[in-house]
Scaffold this motif. Structure first.
Motif, PDB file in Angstrom:
ATOM      1  N   ILE A  62     -18.719 -16.249   7.287  1.00 44.89           N
ATOM      2  CA  ILE A  62     -19.824 -15.709   6.481  1.00 44.89           C
ATOM      3  C   ILE A  62     -19.775 -14.183   6.465  1.00 44.89           C
ATOM      4  O   ILE A  62     -20.013 -13.549   5.432  1.00 44.89           O
ATOM      5  CB  ILE A  62     -21.171 -16.222   7.023  1.00 44.89           C
ATOM      6  CG1 ILE A  62     -21.265 -17.741   6.823  1.00 44.89           C
ATOM      7  CG2 ILE A  62     -22.337 -15.529   6.331  1.00 44.89           C
ATOM      8  CD1 ILE A  62     -22.496 -18.368   7.439  1.00 44.89           C
ATOM      9  N   MET A  63     -19.438 -13.593   7.615  1.00 50.98           N
ATOM     10  CA  MET A  63     -19.291 -12.129   7.662  1.00 50.98           C
ATOM     11  C   MET A  63     -18.153 -11.668   6.763  1.00 50.98           C
ATOM     12  O   MET A  63     -18.268 -10.634   6.089  1.00 50.98           O
ATOM     13  CB  MET A  63     -19.035 -11.684   9.097  1.00 50.98           C
ATOM     14  CG  MET A  63     -20.224 -11.820  10.022  1.00 50.98           C
ATOM     15  SD  MET A  63     -19.800 -11.493  11.767  1.00 50.98           S
ATOM     16  CE  MET A  63     -19.263  -9.781  11.668  1.00 50.98           C
ATOM     17  N   ARG A  64     -17.070 -12.431   6.725  1.00 48.70           N
ATOM     18  CA  ARG A  64     -15.909 -12.063   5.898  1.00 48.70           C
ATOM     19  C   ARG A  64     -16.265 -12.064   4.413  1.00 48.70           C
ATOM     20  O   ARG A  64     -15.740 -11.264   3.636  1.00 48.70           O
ATOM     21  CB  ARG A  64     -14.780 -13.057   6.168  1.00 48.70           C
ATOM     22  CG  ARG A  64     -13.519 -12.835   5.333  1.00 48.70           C
ATOM     23  CD  ARG A  64     -12.758 -11.605   5.758  1.00 48.70           C
ATOM     24  NE  ARG A  64     -11.543 -11.440   4.983  1.00 48.70           N
ATOM     25  CZ  ARG A  64     -10.363 -11.955   5.317  1.00 48.70           C
ATOM     26  NH1 ARG A  64     -10.246 -12.669   6.429  1.00 48.70           N
ATOM     27  NH2 ARG A  64      -9.298 -11.753   4.566  1.00 48.70           N
ATOM     28  N   MET A  65     -17.185 -12.931   4.005  1.00 55.12           N
ATOM     29  CA  MET A  65     -17.568 -13.032   2.593  1.00 55.12           C
ATOM     30  C   MET A  65     -18.797 -12.198   2.271  1.00 55.12           C
ATOM     31  O   MET A  65     -19.324 -12.260   1.164  1.00 55.12           O
ATOM     32  CB  MET A  65     -17.820 -14.499   2.253  1.00 55.12           C
ATOM     33  CG  MET A  65     -16.612 -15.393   2.483  1.00 55.12           C
ATOM     34  SD  MET A  65     -16.895 -17.121   2.115  1.00 55.12           S
ATOM     35  CE  MET A  65     -17.070 -17.047   0.328  1.00 55.12           C
ATOM     36  N   SER A  66     -19.259 -11.410   3.255  1.00 51.91           N
ATOM     37  CA  SER A  66     -20.433 -10.569   3.053  1.00 51.91           C
ATOM     38  C   SER A  66     -20.107  -9.373   2.163  1.00 51.91           C
ATOM     39  O   SER A  66     -18.961  -8.919   2.083  1.00 51.91           O
ATOM     40  CB  SER A  66     -20.959 -10.089   4.409  1.00 51.91           C
ATOM     41  OG  SER A  66     -21.970  -9.126   4.253  1.00 51.91           O
ATOM     42  N   ASP A  67     -21.139  -8.846   1.512  1.00 48.72           N
ATOM     43  CA  ASP A  67     -20.974  -7.636   0.702  1.00 48.72           C
ATOM     44  C   ASP A  67     -20.973  -6.377   1.564  1.00 48.72           C
ATOM     45  O   ASP A  67     -20.606  -5.301   1.093  1.00 48.72           O
ATOM     46  CB  ASP A  67     -22.108  -7.536  -0.333  1.00 48.72           C
ATOM     47  CG  ASP A  67     -22.054  -8.679  -1.346  1.00 48.72           C
ATOM     48  OD1 ASP A  67     -20.934  -9.145  -1.643  1.00 48.72           O
ATOM     49  OD2 ASP A  67     -23.126  -9.104  -1.830  1.00 48.72           O
ATOM     50  N   ASN A  68     -21.396  -6.524   2.824  1.00 44.98           N
ATOM     51  CA  ASN A  68     -21.444  -5.392   3.738  1.00 44.98           C
ATOM     52  C   ASN A  68     -20.041  -5.103   4.268  1.00 44.98           C
ATOM     53  O   ASN A  68     -19.442  -5.952   4.932  1.00 44.98           O
ATOM     54  CB  ASN A  68     -22.391  -5.713   4.910  1.00 44.98           C
ATOM     55  CG  ASN A  68     -22.662  -4.504   5.788  1.00 44.98           C
ATOM     56  OD1 ASN A  68     -21.744  -3.807   6.201  1.00 44.98           O
ATOM     57  ND2 ASN A  68     -23.926  -4.261   6.071  1.00 44.98           N
ATOM     58  N   PRO A  69     -19.486  -3.922   4.007  1.00 46.44           N
ATOM     59  CA  PRO A  69     -18.106  -3.635   4.434  1.00 46.44           C
ATOM     60  C   PRO A  69     -17.929  -3.608   5.952  1.00 46.44           C
ATOM     61  O   PRO A  69     -16.857  -3.929   6.456  1.00 46.44           O
ATOM     62  CB  PRO A  69     -17.820  -2.261   3.816  1.00 46.44           C
ATOM     63  CG  PRO A  69     -19.166  -1.656   3.590  1.00 46.44           C
ATOM     64  CD  PRO A  69     -20.085  -2.790   3.279  1.00 46.44           C
ATOM     65  N   VAL A  70     -18.983  -3.243   6.694  1.00 47.25           N
ATOM     66  CA  VAL A  70     -18.886  -3.203   8.155  1.00 47.25           C
ATOM     67  C   VAL A  70     -18.698  -4.618   8.695  1.00 47.25           C
ATOM     68  O   VAL A  70     -17.794  -4.889   9.499  1.00 47.25           O
ATOM     69  CB  VAL A  70     -20.139  -2.547   8.764  1.00 47.25           C
ATOM     70  CG1 VAL A  70     -20.076  -2.617  10.295  1.00 47.25           C
ATOM     71  CG2 VAL A  70     -20.264  -1.105   8.310  1.00 47.25           C
ATOM     72  N   LEU A  71     -19.564  -5.546   8.263  1.00 44.79           N
ATOM     73  CA  LEU A  71     -19.456  -6.926   8.711  1.00 44.79           C
ATOM     74  C   LEU A  71     -18.123  -7.534   8.285  1.00 44.79           C
ATOM     75  O   LEU A  71     -17.488  -8.264   9.052  1.00 44.79           O
ATOM     76  CB  LEU A  71     -20.614  -7.760   8.143  1.00 44.79           C
ATOM     77  CG  LEU A  71     -22.025  -7.377   8.610  1.00 44.79           C
ATOM     78  CD1 LEU A  71     -23.054  -8.266   7.936  1.00 44.79           C
ATOM     79  CD2 LEU A  71     -22.139  -7.477  10.121  1.00 44.79           C
ATOM     80  N   ARG A  72     -17.704  -7.238   7.077  1.00 45.04           N
ATOM     81  CA  ARG A  72     -16.455  -7.795   6.555  1.00 45.04           C
ATOM     82  C   ARG A  72     -15.258  -7.317   7.364  1.00 45.04           C
ATOM     83  O   ARG A  72     -14.377  -8.116   7.719  1.00 45.04           O
ATOM     84  CB  ARG A  72     -16.309  -7.421   5.090  1.00 45.04           C
ATOM     85  CG  ARG A  72     -15.141  -8.136   4.398  1.00 45.04           C
ATOM     86  CD  ARG A  72     -15.220  -7.991   2.890  1.00 45.04           C
ATOM     87  NE  ARG A  72     -15.188  -6.603   2.466  1.00 45.04           N
ATOM     88  CZ  ARG A  72     -16.239  -5.958   1.926  1.00 45.04           C
ATOM     89  NH1 ARG A  72     -17.385  -6.594   1.758  1.00 45.04           N
ATOM     90  NH2 ARG A  72     -16.146  -4.697   1.572  1.00 45.04           N
ATOM     91  N   ASN A  73     -15.221  -6.051   7.699  1.00 40.14           N
ATOM     92  CA  ASN A  73     -14.083  -5.509   8.446  1.00 40.14           C
ATOM     93  C   ASN A  73     -14.096  -5.955   9.908  1.00 40.14           C
ATOM     94  O   ASN A  73     -13.030  -6.134  10.513  1.00 40.14           O
ATOM     95  CB  ASN A  73     -14.085  -3.983   8.370  1.00 40.14           C
ATOM     96  CG  ASN A  73     -13.633  -3.479   7.003  1.00 40.14           C
ATOM     97  OD1 ASN A  73     -12.603  -3.906   6.485  1.00 40.14           O
ATOM     98  ND2 ASN A  73     -14.408  -2.595   6.407  1.00 40.14           N
ATOM     99  N   ILE A  74     -15.279  -6.144  10.483  1.00 38.88           N
ATOM    100  CA  ILE A  74     -15.354  -6.676  11.842  1.00 38.88           C
ATOM    101  C   ILE A  74     -14.771  -8.084  11.883  1.00 38.88           C
ATOM    102  O   ILE A  74     -14.017  -8.446  12.796  1.00 38.88           O
ATOM    103  CB  ILE A  74     -16.812  -6.676  12.347  1.00 38.88           C
ATOM    104  CG1 ILE A  74     -17.276  -5.244  12.617  1.00 38.88           C
ATOM    105  CG2 ILE A  74     -16.949  -7.521  13.609  1.00 38.88           C
ATOM    106  CD1 ILE A  74     -18.742  -5.135  12.986  1.00 38.88           C
TER     107      ILE A  74
END
Length: 271
Positions: A62-74
């Motif tokens: 879910i973090m990977r598909m988030s629009d938030n770049p921080v969550l996505r990169n983590i």
């Protein structure tokens, strides 16, 4: 080819039967207390590690598909790190964490010795569970991507947030795609727990090793371990079939209906 395969299997069975194997040691130790304890520990570790892996995998996907770049990169970094290092290395790192952090806890509130916390069970659970989460994240993400974007758009049009729509609408539909590879990963985890014997966790292989170090019947005890691994894998494989059927309800009928409609259309055009 079938005849050749049958002959080879018979020759293999004959070789094992006539080989220098004391089968009485197999029967004597198959249901011994220490072996059954190891089997129990293997099953416990398998399910605990898979629970940790599935929870982390869903969160990471879910973090990977988030629009938030921080969550996505983590999420990307987590998958990259724990898929890139061997499971055995991760187990050894967790088990020897006290060499880096002699004490762990909350500064000013709680402090304990790391060696007391990082037992073989905890080290194996963290090593196997966190690594499994990295693989599960990609499985879950593939399942989510398999669902038509219109489902998400329809959910958002009635006021659902993207996270709630993912959990309530998209994820349940994606289970049909997610369950088969997760089932395979669970079966693989049964065998992967054997690595925990290196850090002194008493699973099947460790229990077998403790016995054959005493009586020197290595092959016989390894056969005992192989039998129990096969039993566990067979039971999980049967359970996987029923779970897949549960999450595939309606899809087979839908596909059959679509094929029937297509057939009728073609017949109509031919007429």
């Amino acid at each position: 080819m079938a005849a050749i395969c049958i002959v080879l299997l018979l020759l293999l069975a004959r070789a094992f039967w006539q080989g220098d194997i004391a089968w009485q040691y197999v029967s004597e130790n198959l249901f011994s207390k220490s072996i059954l304890s190891g089997v129990s520990n293997t099953i416990i570790m398998t399910f605990c590690a898979m629970v940790v892996g599935i929870v982390l995998g869903v969160i990471a996907a879910i973090m990977r598909m988030s629009d938030n770049p921080v969550l996505r990169n983590i999420s990307i970094g987590y998958v990259w790190l724990f898929r890139g290092t061997p499971a055995l290395l991760q187990l050894l790192l967790w088990f020897n964490l006290a060499l880096i952090f002699p004490r762990i806890g909350i500064p000013g509130l709680l402090s304990v010795r790391t060696v007391d916390v990082m037992t073989p069970f905890v080290a194996a659970l963290l090593g196997l569970g966190i690594q499994q989460g990295a693989y599960t994240a990609e499985v879950v993400r593939a399942g989510l991507l398999s669902i038509d974007k219109g489902q998400m758009e329809a959910a958002q049009s009635i006021g659902m947030t993207k996270l709630r729509a993912t959990l309530k609408i998209v994820l349940p539909q994606a289970m049909r795609v997610i369950v088969p590879p997760i089932g395979n990963e669970t079966i693989g985890m049964v065998k992967l727990t054997s690595l925990a014997s290196v850090i002194q966790y008493s699973e099947v292989l460790r229990s077998v090793e403790d016995i054959y170090y005493v009586n020197s019947r290595v092959i016989e005890l390894l056969i005992v371990a192989a039998i129990w691994y096969m039993v566990a894998v067979t039971i999980l494989s049967i359970a996987q079939i029923y779970i897949e059927r549960h999450f595939s309800k309606g899809w087979g009928r839908r596909d059959a209906g679509a094929q029937h409609a297509t057939h009728q259309a073609l017949v109509g055009e031919a007429g």
